[in-house]
Design an enzyme around this catalytic site. Structure first.
Site, short mmCIF file in Angstrom:
data_model
loop_
_atom_site.label_atom_id
_atom_site.label_comp_id
_atom_site.label_asym_id
_atom_site.label_seq_id
_atom_site.Cartn_x
_atom_site.Cartn_y
_atom_site.Cartn_z
CG HIS A 228 -2.02 0.96 1.24
ND1 HIS A 228 -2.27 1.82 0.21
CD2 HIS A 228 -2.95 1.25 2.19
CE1 HIS A 228 -3.30 2.59 0.51
NE2 HIS A 228 -3.73 2.27 1.72
CG HIS A 267 -3.74 1.29 -8.59
ND1 HIS A 267 -5.09 1.25 -8.38
CD2 HIS A 267 -3.22 2.07 -7.63
CE1 HIS A 267 -5.38 1.99 -7.33
NE2 HIS A 267 -4.26 2.49 -6.84
CG ASP A 323 3.72 4.90 -3.63
OD1 ASP A 323 3.58 6.06 -3.23
OD2 ASP A 323 3.25 3.91 -3.06
N1 ACO Z 1 5.50 -5.85 -10.84
C1 ACO Z 1 5.43 -7.08 -11.43
N2 ACO Z 1 4.28 -7.75 -11.61
C2 ACO Z 1 3.16 -7.15 -11.16
C3 ACO Z 1 3.17 -5.89 -10.53
C4 ACO Z 1 4.41 -5.24 -10.39
N3 ACO Z 1 4.49 -4.07 -9.79
N4 ACO Z 1 1.92 -5.55 -10.18
C5 ACO Z 1 1.14 -6.57 -10.57
N5 ACO Z 1 1.89 -7.53 -11.15
C6 ACO Z 1 1.43 -8.81 -11.70
C7 ACO Z 1 1.32 -9.85 -10.60
O1 ACO Z 1 2.52 -10.54 -10.41
C8 ACO Z 1 0.19 -10.72 -11.11
O2 ACO Z 1 0.70 -11.55 -12.11
P1 ACO Z 1 0.12 -13.05 -12.29
O3 ACO Z 1 -1.32 -12.86 -12.64
O4 ACO Z 1 0.96 -13.59 -13.39
O5 ACO Z 1 0.30 -13.71 -10.97
C9 ACO Z 1 -0.73 -9.73 -11.79
O6 ACO Z 1 0.10 -8.63 -12.19
C10 ACO Z 1 -1.82 -9.21 -10.88
O7 ACO Z 1 -1.17 -8.74 -9.72
P2 ACO Z 1 -1.88 -8.56 -8.32
O8 ACO Z 1 -0.84 -8.30 -7.31
O9 ACO Z 1 -2.85 -9.66 -8.08
O10 ACO Z 1 -2.72 -7.26 -8.63
P3 ACO Z 1 -3.44 -6.42 -7.58
O11 ACO Z 1 -4.43 -5.68 -8.30
O12 ACO Z 1 -3.86 -7.19 -6.41
O13 ACO Z 1 -2.19 -5.56 -7.09
C11 ACO Z 1 -0.74 -4.02 -6.29
C12 ACO Z 1 -2.09 -4.23 -6.98
C13 ACO Z 1 -0.75 -4.70 -4.92
C14 ACO Z 1 -0.55 -2.52 -6.11
C15 ACO Z 1 0.39 -4.61 -7.17
O14 ACO Z 1 0.35 -4.05 -8.44
C16 ACO Z 1 1.75 -4.42 -6.53
O15 ACO Z 1 2.14 -5.20 -5.67
N6 ACO Z 1 2.52 -3.36 -6.95
C17 ACO Z 1 3.79 -3.08 -6.38
C18 ACO Z 1 3.63 -2.35 -5.04
C19 ACO Z 1 3.15 -0.91 -5.22
O16 ACO Z 1 3.59 -0.18 -6.09
N7 ACO Z 1 2.25 -0.50 -4.32
C20 ACO Z 1 1.69 0.85 -4.30
C21 ACO Z 1 0.29 0.80 -4.85
S1 ACO Z 1 -0.39 2.41 -4.95
C22 ACO Z 1 -0.77 2.79 -3.37
O17 ACO Z 1 -1.31 2.01 -2.62
C23 ACO Z 1 -0.35 4.05 -2.92
#
Ligand code: ACO
Length: 388
Positions: A228, A267, A323
């Protein structure tokens, strides 16, 4: 109940994906089109044209203030900018390297214990409480940061605005107008964002009719997780890792091979570029004008480009989020990475308080169901007969 849910073929929404649990008129994240609205206004417009106090008023009270309302709101916020000595003492007792969000969570809970109690009508009290918490948050954060850096704590100055004071208390210098505007825009951009995890937490806790301190303190706990609010600090760590690997492509190969995530990308709601990221990128360019070699900008831009290409190959719609660029902006304001996730809290505190006020107008206890998957009706075995 589990049998009932199974019988009804009730879908389970793990992570509450796409689940609508309540209404709100505070903000709307239009993920399909990459737009964010506060009370109907585009966030980019608000960032460009307004100040922190003006937008805090908008979110808390529902409409933009006129000059008289803004003057009175700003004055009241300043009157509330004195942190009780007891809170400072609690912060001083924490281990020096306590994470700022953990310290803020502690301080907000403790602030509730020092509240003099309700003086006004329910509506006045809620707004007054919100303003006290919003005024105190940057002061507490600055104190935490200065303790972390081994510097002496500075009090807020009456002649400075909210954003100016925040930077002044952090760095010890009255900021330039350019730095003040950058901080103000950063705070405005991150004030609210639909039912994100920390806002949902604030609402769920507030729905029990507990006080605003308990709800905002819990929200800070939710924000402190790396999925987050922790990503901005980790983006800066990623830059250091790229340096160690020698180049972006080798780093990405290594990261993807072990199933790692690129911080500052992806996201749950946005299927397009996060509009806040676009503003942050512009801010970074403005703040970096005149720098001969802004290496971090070039590296970040290249990471985004190469990562996007890989995501496209996998048909994944993953873009930079708020971010991705924000840490590089904060660094230019003279702030160390340890505080980056907490700056988010200094902004989002406005959204959390606004949501608590909104919920109180028509409160309903948040109480979802779970599907139980364990056994039932097991016979109790006395301890002497177990593991034989
Ligand atoms: N890098 C690599 N792969 C990613 C990323 C990333 N940043 N984000 C998503 N994916 C991939 C996942 O590995 C997953 O792949 P799969 O289907 O092959 O397993 C797919 O995309 C879906 O990912 P989820 O994590 O299930 O997507 P979700 O919608 O739950 O996640 C999240 C959103 C948690 C923000 C995710 O994109 C992430 O972890 N990002 C990195 C952390 C980040 O930047 N957080 C800040 C978010 S903004 C905020 O809260 C202020």
């Amino acid at each position: 109940m589990a049998q009932d849910l199974l019988a009804q073929n009730q879908p389970i929404r793990r992570g509450m994906d796409d689940l609508v649990v309540d209404t709100t008129a505070i903000s709307w994240v239009d993920g399909q089109h990459g737009r964010l609205f506060y009370r109907g206004y585009r966030v980019e417009d608000l960032g460009k044209n307004a100040g922190f106090e003006e937008i805090a008023y908008l979110l808390l009270c529902g409409s933009l203030p006129n000059q008289q309302q803004l003057t009175s709101f700003t004055w009241r916020l300043r009157q509330l900018s004195h942190t009780p000595e007891k809170i400072i003492r609690i912060l001083q007792e924490l281990p020096r390297h306590t994470a700022p969000l953990a310290a803020l969570q502690t301080a907000l809970a403790a602030l509730g214990c020092t509240d003099p109690g309700p003086k006004y009508s329910e509506e006045e009290t809620l707004l007054g409480l919100a303003m006290r918490i919003i005024a105190q948050t940057p002061i507490i954060l600055a104190a935490i940061y200065r303790l972390n850096q081994g510097a002496s704590i500075l009090a807020a100055r009456e002649d400075l605005s909210h954003a100016e004071n925040f930077l002044y208390m952090l760095t010890g210098k009255v900021p330039s107008p350019q730095h003040t505007r950058a901080m103000e825009i950063a705070l405005i951009l991150q004030m609210d964002h639909g039912f994100n995890s920390s806002t949902f937490t604030a609402r769920a806790v507030a729905s029990t009719l507990t006080n605003m301190y308990a709800a905002t303190s819990a929200a800070v706990g939710a924000l402190s997780g790396p999925l987050h609010g922790g990503a901005s600090e980790q983006v800066v760590e990623m830059l250091a890792e790229v340096e160690e690997w020698g180049d972006v492509d080798s780093y990405l190969n290594h990261l993807f091979a072990r199933g790692g995530k690129i911080m500052g990308m992806g996201h749950r709601v946005y299927k397009q570029t996060d509009p806040r990221a676009v503003v942050f990128e512009g801010l970074l360019e403005e703040l970096s004008r005149g720098e001969r070699e802004a290496k971090d900008i070039k590296t970040l831009a290249y990471i985004a480009e190469r990562a996007r290409a890989r995501f496209s190959e996998r048909q994944q719609s993953i873009h930079v989020n708020v971010d991705f660029w924000s840490g590089a902006v904060y660094r230019r304001l003279g702030i160390q990475p340890v505080l980056f996730p907490a700056i988010f809290a200094a902004a989002r505190i406005v959204g959390w308080c606004s949501h608590i006020i909104e919920l109180r107008q028509n409160n309903r206890l948040y109480r979802p169901l779970s599907m139980y998957t364990g056994p039932v009706d097991l016979p109790f075995i006395p301890i002497k007969d177990r593991n034989k």
